[in-house]
Design a protein around this motif. Structure first.
Motif, mmCIF file in Angstrom:
data_model
loop_
_atom_site.group_PDB
_atom_site.id
_atom_site.type_symbol
_atom_site.label_atom_id
_atom_site.label_comp_id
_atom_site.label_asym_id
_atom_site.label_seq_id
_atom_site.Cartn_x
_atom_site.Cartn_y
_atom_site.Cartn_z
ATOM 1 N N ALA A 94 9.558 19.839 38.835
ATOM 2 C CA ALA A 94 9.175 21.018 39.674
ATOM 3 C C ALA A 94 7.902 21.232 39.552
ATOM 4 C CB ALA A 94 10.064 22.369 38.967
ATOM 5 N N VAL A 95 7.238 21.072 38.436
ATOM 6 C CA VAL A 95 5.522 21.362 38.106
ATOM 7 C C VAL A 95 4.856 20.365 38.964
ATOM 8 C CG1 VAL A 95 3.652 21.657 36.565
ATOM 9 C CG2 VAL A 95 5.991 22.783 35.981
ATOM 10 N N CYS A 96 5.396 19.127 38.829
ATOM 11 C CA CYS A 96 4.621 17.745 39.658
ATOM 12 C C CYS A 96 4.819 18.161 41.119
ATOM 13 C CB CYS A 96 5.345 16.559 39.089
ATOM 14 S SG CYS A 96 4.969 16.072 37.458
ATOM 15 N N ALA A 150 -4.727 16.898 38.899
ATOM 16 C CA ALA A 150 -4.803 17.091 37.427
ATOM 17 C C ALA A 150 -3.709 17.655 36.746
ATOM 18 C CB ALA A 150 -6.174 17.883 37.143
ATOM 19 N N THR A 151 -3.042 18.634 37.674
ATOM 20 C CA THR A 151 -1.991 19.308 37.205
ATOM 21 C C THR A 151 -0.875 18.300 36.936
ATOM 22 O OG1 THR A 151 -2.410 21.391 38.453
ATOM 23 C CG2 THR A 151 -0.327 20.989 37.924
ATOM 24 N N ILE A 152 -0.457 17.216 38.000
ATOM 25 C CA ILE A 152 0.397 16.108 37.692
ATOM 26 C C ILE A 152 0.448 15.542 36.421
ATOM 27 C CG2 ILE A 152 1.578 14.508 38.760
ATOM 28 C CD1 ILE A 152 0.631 15.373 41.552
ATOM 29 N N PHE A 153 -0.876 14.864 36.230
ATOM 30 C CA PHE A 153 -0.988 13.952 34.968
ATOM 31 C C PHE A 153 -1.076 14.916 33.808
ATOM 32 C CE2 PHE A 153 -2.998 11.315 38.433
ATOM 33 C CZ PHE A 153 -2.396 10.204 38.058
ATOM 34 N N ALA A 154 -1.578 16.054 33.685
ATOM 35 C CA ALA A 154 -1.389 16.827 32.545
ATOM 36 C C ALA A 154 -0.188 17.373 32.143
ATOM 37 C CB ALA A 154 -2.444 18.202 32.614
#
Length: 405
Positions: free
Chosen positions: A291-293, A383-387
């Protein structure tokens, strides 16, 4: 289970009163957020000024949240919320007065927005900690879903109305509407039943504050979800830059800006309505990661879009991903925290979920100033996806969390 819980919640007078009061108030609050951003951009024409707006919200939360949670664990939570509504009402009226008289300045906006954020740092722990005391444990997951759907619905209605009110009646009218909306919460609180007393009431001292931090950072399910919360909202925060997207990139006005602000909530409401089906997935940790990705991916696509309608779709889909993760995180945290620590846990969590978007707005404003608005937001989405993937695999208890109910 959901049907039984729904029947139970519909009979829960205090839950319904609180939802009606908060929903009415939030429409006004979200209207004011649009008005403040629009007014500030009209005064300054600066993305950096919009970024500072996020910083003015974050600093009071950072200062007060260390003891606001403890206050929510010691004192009557209804009274705390009641007092906050009174002061927030006065704050909105001051904004309206300064706007009508032409005395409003960016500095005064920062100060009054900061004051509102400081009030919020006391209201949020009290309100969230109150939830499990008026809602049965078996009904709580559905209640969280309902609360998030109503929250996102108001986040759609408020900005959509704000765009038209600003266009036809002016910014000051928005502030006046927001001021009167706080009366709904005040009335709801008066009509609600007395809260049960906290059995293990802490004292007001440093050790009690420390106990809250020890609990949070020794519980992987709690701190892991908080880290993901912060990262997602820090890197992918685009709301403060919406006036720039509207005016300079998509070439639209305040009415369309209202829909841009509202679009994530449309997606969130649709996703929230589908959550009973998603709730059948037992591997909630992995669902949280996906969901976050998904949220980060659609934030990226929004950033590179030059078409208003495509932008609406992408930002709506980001809202859908966000609400699924929010529901999962809230249920995990509230049901795995003892009542006497719930206010402190919520206050610490507030540092993450509030500082993320507020600092993210500052980061986005600064980045937009140096590299341009679209590139700033696009970078944040990736950056959100990788973090998020990194944090999830570093916190295996959260990644492998299963719903066994």
């Amino acid at each position: 289970m959901n049907r039984d819980s729904l029947k139970s919640l519909l009979k829960n007078r205090d839950f319904i009163l609180m939802q009606l009061g908060m929903s009415t108030s939030r429409i006004g609050i979200f209207m004011q957020e649009v008005a403040v951003s629009w007014q500030l951009y009209q005064l300054t024409r600066s993305p950096l000024a919009l970024g500072i707006l996020g910083l003015s919200k974050f600093l009071p939360i950072l200062i007060f949240s260390f003891f606001s949670g403890l206050i929510a664990d010691i004192y009557n939570r209804k009274k705390i919320i009641f007092l906050v509504q009174i002061f927030a009402l006065l704050n909105a009226l001051i904004l309206a007065f300064l706007t009508i008289t032409g005395k409003i300045t960016p500095l005064l906006i920062y100060l009054l927005v900061g004051l509102e954020a400081g009030l919020y740092s006391f209201e949020s722990p009290a309100r969230q900690a109150m939830g499990p005391t008026i809602i049965a444990k078996k009904d709580f997951p559905l209640a969280v879903n309902i609360m998030n759907i109503t929250y996102q619905t108001t986040n759609f209605i408020g900005p959509a109305i704000a765009g038209f009110v600003i266009a036809f009646y002016g910014i000051s009218t928005v502030y006046i509407i927001n001021a009167f909306s706080f009366l709904a919460v005040i009335i709801a609180l008066i009509l609600m039943s007395p809260l049960p007393k906290i059995i293990k009431k802490p004292e007001f001292n440093f050790n009690e504050i420390k106990e809250g931090f020890i609990f949070v950072f020794k519980t992987p399910l709690i701190y892991g979800s908080m880290y993901i919360d912060f990262i997602a909202t820090f890197f992918a925060s685009a709301s403060t830059l919406m006036p720039i997207f509207a005016v300079d990139i998509l070439k639209v006005g305040p009415k369309e800006l209202g829909f841009l602000y509202a679009a994530p909530s449309i997606g969130a409401v649709i996703a929230g309505l589908s959550f009973p089906f998603l709730n059948r997935i037992k591997q909630k940790g992995k669902l949280l990661l996906v969901a976050v990705c998904f949220f980060g991916l659609n934030t990226f696509l929004f950033a590179i879009s030059k078409n208003f309608y495509l932008s609406l779709i992408f930002i709506a889909l980001s809202g859908a991903g966000d609400i699924i993760s929010v529901i999962i995180r809230n249920v995990i945290r509230q049901l795995n925290t003892p009542d006497h620590l719930r206010g402190r846990m919520t206050a610490i969590n507030m540092l993450f979920y509030s500082s993320g978007p507020q600092l993210g707005e500052t980061e986005a404003g600064i980045a937009a100033y140096f590299m341009g608005t679209p590139l700033s937001v696009a970078f944040g989405g990736i950056a959100t996806i990788f973090a998020t993937i990194y944090i999830a695999f570093k916190t295996p208890k959260l990644l492998n969390y299963r719903d066994n109910n």
